[in-house]
Write an enzyme that holds these catalytic residues in place. Structure first.
Site, PDB file in Angstrom:
ATOM      1  CG  ASP A  46      -2.235   0.666   1.027  1.00 47.31           C
ATOM      2  OD1 ASP A  46      -2.340   1.489   0.101  1.00 47.31           O
ATOM      3  OD2 ASP A  46      -3.182   0.393   1.796  1.00 47.31           O
TER       4      ASP A  46
ATOM      5  CG  ASP B 149      -9.317   1.601  -0.554  1.00 51.87           C
ATOM      6  OD1 ASP B 149      -8.381   1.455  -1.374  1.00 51.87           O
ATOM      7  OD2 ASP B 149      -9.147   1.632   0.682  1.00 51.87           O
TER       8      ASP B 149
END
Lengths: 407, 407
Positions: B156, B217
């Site tokens: 990430d 997301d």
């Protein structure tokens, strides 16, 4: 006891009831619009077009699938049932190919099943889909509805002069009453005024209509349901005082069993419509409602909240972190009312969200407390005054309790 | 034949493949984030917290429920598995209470079921949830992952210098390769650059990562799925040329089986993820997926589209009246490719919507035509060149065909 007394006084002062004696609880039934729209091509879509067949099928299924037993009663034809022109005597007539037996025979078929028959018209020159409106034939059309044994009239407001509605809607209602036939009168009067920047006179509207559409048409999506819930919460202090036995705010149809709502979202719509004392008018394909959605629509405990005899709509009493808490006072009444308490979620972050309230903070102040019954489950427990209630709410879902006052 | 040749040339020129030989088709598996987030209280939520138990259960269910047989392979731990601090040797360690057996033993358990093990970290100083990131320990952490028998790494980009990503992500990939263990490398590199106004260098990203997150997301809602679909369509001409065997654009997890999507919306996500050649990484509670949703996730014909060996992502080729037409070239190849053809709907107006296209207009130009097979039904039919294909698309739903080229 004190509480009931106060409530009754408010109702009498705030909104003297319509004199037809109908809709003492919010009407329940089925209507064509949201699901079947203006499908008129019966060659291509024989099972979906707005036709005699569709409404007889709906009536049959309301009975055979158990909806009628649960209280769903009105079978309501929305727009697109009319011929494009009036007949040679200037009277309304249904499309002859799609309604070959006429309206009275269809009405009587529906009534023969123990159900009631509703029909749509429009206050303006045309209906929203372009069929003849009632504006120049108010008395004649009301008479026609009476002759057809109509039990429920939805009067839309497309192609109409907004400023004349304050006179025209009562006038049509007067002619409906004059027929001597009792017809529930559903008015789109306030929503057209709202949309045109007018402040609807709900006191007057409640005197003349059994229910009225306050806000936009519902669509087959969670965002539409969210939008309507938000509007009703934001405007609750204005609109709630005008609702009660005989006269109801209408957030539009139940869309449960269609394409756009998940199971959790469907539970939410049913719960909030119960809190709002909203009419429970389904618009779905009764041949295709999957069992878990049917179970929501037939939930007797939730229907009982919706149909509570006191007829006091609930309100959103708290909103925090995209969780809303809704509370509606219901029977039985003791030291306080009993209450329906719903926690709804506008969250979409994957996991159930933990939320706590103190009962006092949401108005549940009975010192002996309440028995809480989960209306979407079996759980039952007692909470005393000042206790904390903690729930986990699914994303876009609901937790819904009846809190019955303890002696 | 000509067609395959041209495609291959473009792939070789446009984005030379990552040298680890993995992910020749889009990775399939299960990941914790969308559904289980950062639940770390195992006292209160023993079955939902990010723990050894959760991932062993996921592995067990992937196998016992038939997901593994259908191709779902990677069990991936997302954020919140770490101790808040590194150990005394400066190495990463999992939270000792929630992962009492350590990561290697968990990895080996998962692998013993015939599955593969994925683990999350973050390129910055901290993970998005605040656990230690890799930035100052790139080589050590890559080594640790190798020692733990990790098969798949998601890196990430929270708490990171965006400008250093073009060097840092390849560097961590270099250290992963240096361990000698083959690990799929999933990079959040481009999405952080996009969000900070940089234009990601997808040529370089595709050289160093097996898959990469391009956009936001996913959340548990139809509006989130719609938003992602729209982004991928709008940016398709930029991003599609960089995808192919070994390196994939990633529109994020499948949320089918959770709270926010209806059945029709779930069919739409599965179809469009197949068109996009997207990784099929579920994030759901495998203990609670209802059968009709499981059926979507296990649809072999749709998975075959997703996993097509050519690895050419599809595109949205038409958009009109809120209906989108998506087309992906797949095997078998004859005079033209075969194609997956999806019609998706952003409509919410109640009834299925009728939509027609001429095959030529969507690029299906084989003179002898195609056999169309409905991937969500049984219907099968042949259409010749220049024929019109008419479908009815449910609100927020999809009609999805495989069109197999005829000789």
């Amino acid at each position: 006891m004190l509480c009931i007394f106060v409530t009754s006084v408010i109702l009498v002062v705030g909104c003297s009831a319509l004199e037809n004696g109908l809709a003492r609880t919010p009407p329940m039934g089925w209507m064509s619009w949201e699901r079947f729209r203006c499908i008129v091509d019966c060659q291509k879509f024989p099972d979906e077009c707005i036709s005699d067949h569709l409404f007889r099928t709906a009536a049959d299924l309301l009975v055979s699938e158990g909806y009628a037993d649960a209280g769903y009663e009105y079978v309501i034809i929305d727009d697109c049932w009319l011929s494009k022109e009036r007949d040679s005597n200037g009277r309304l007539e249904p499309d002859p190919e799609r309604f070959p037996h006429g309206m009275k025979q269809l009405a009587n078929y529906i009534q023969s099943k123990g159900l009631k028959f509703g029909l749509y018209e429009d206050y303006g020159t045309k209906t929203c889909a372009g069929y003849p409106g009632v504006i120049d034939n108010l008395e004649l059309d009301a008479q026609t509805f009476g002759e057809w044994d109509v039990d429920y009239v939805k009067l839309d407001g497309c192609y109409a002069e907004i400023t004349s509605m304050d006179e025209g809607y009562p006038q049509f209602g007067y002619y409906l009453n004059k027929t001597g036939r009792l017809m529930v009168y559903s008015c789109s009067w306030p929503v057209y005024q709202e949309e045109n920047g007018m402040k609807p006179n709900l006191t007057k509207i409640a005197e003349h209509c059994n229910l009225w559409r306050n806000y936009d048409d519902i669509q087959d999506s969670w965002s539409s349901v969210q939008d309507i819930m938000e509007w009703f919460a934001k405007n609750q202090d204005v609109i709630v005082p005008h609702a009660g036995p005989g006269h109801w705010n209408d957030p539009d149809m139940l869309i449960i069993g269609n394409y756009g709502l998940s199971l959790d979202q469907s539970k939410t719509q049913m719960a909030v419509w119960a809190i709002l004392a909203a009419p429970l008018i389904m618009s779905n394909d009764l041949r295709a409602v999957r069992p878990e959605f049917k179970e929501i629509l037939l939930n007797r405990e939730i229907i009982a909240i919706n149909q509570d005899v006191l007829g006091i709509p609930g309100k959103r009493v708290q909103q925090h972190r995209n969780i809303s808490v809704w509370v509606r006072p219901v029977t039985p009444v003791g030291y306080t009312h009993s209450y329906a308490v719903a926690f709804t979620s506008n969250r979409d972050d994957g996991a159930p969200y933990t939320y706590s309230v103190n009962l006092n903070d949401i108005g549940l102040t009975n010192p002996a407390g309440y028995t809480f019954k989960d209306l979407y489950g079996d759980k039952e427990f007692v909470l005393r005054a000042n206790a904390t209630l903690t729930v986990r709410v699914n994303p876009s879902g609901v937790v819904f309790y009846k809190a019955t006052v303890l002696p």
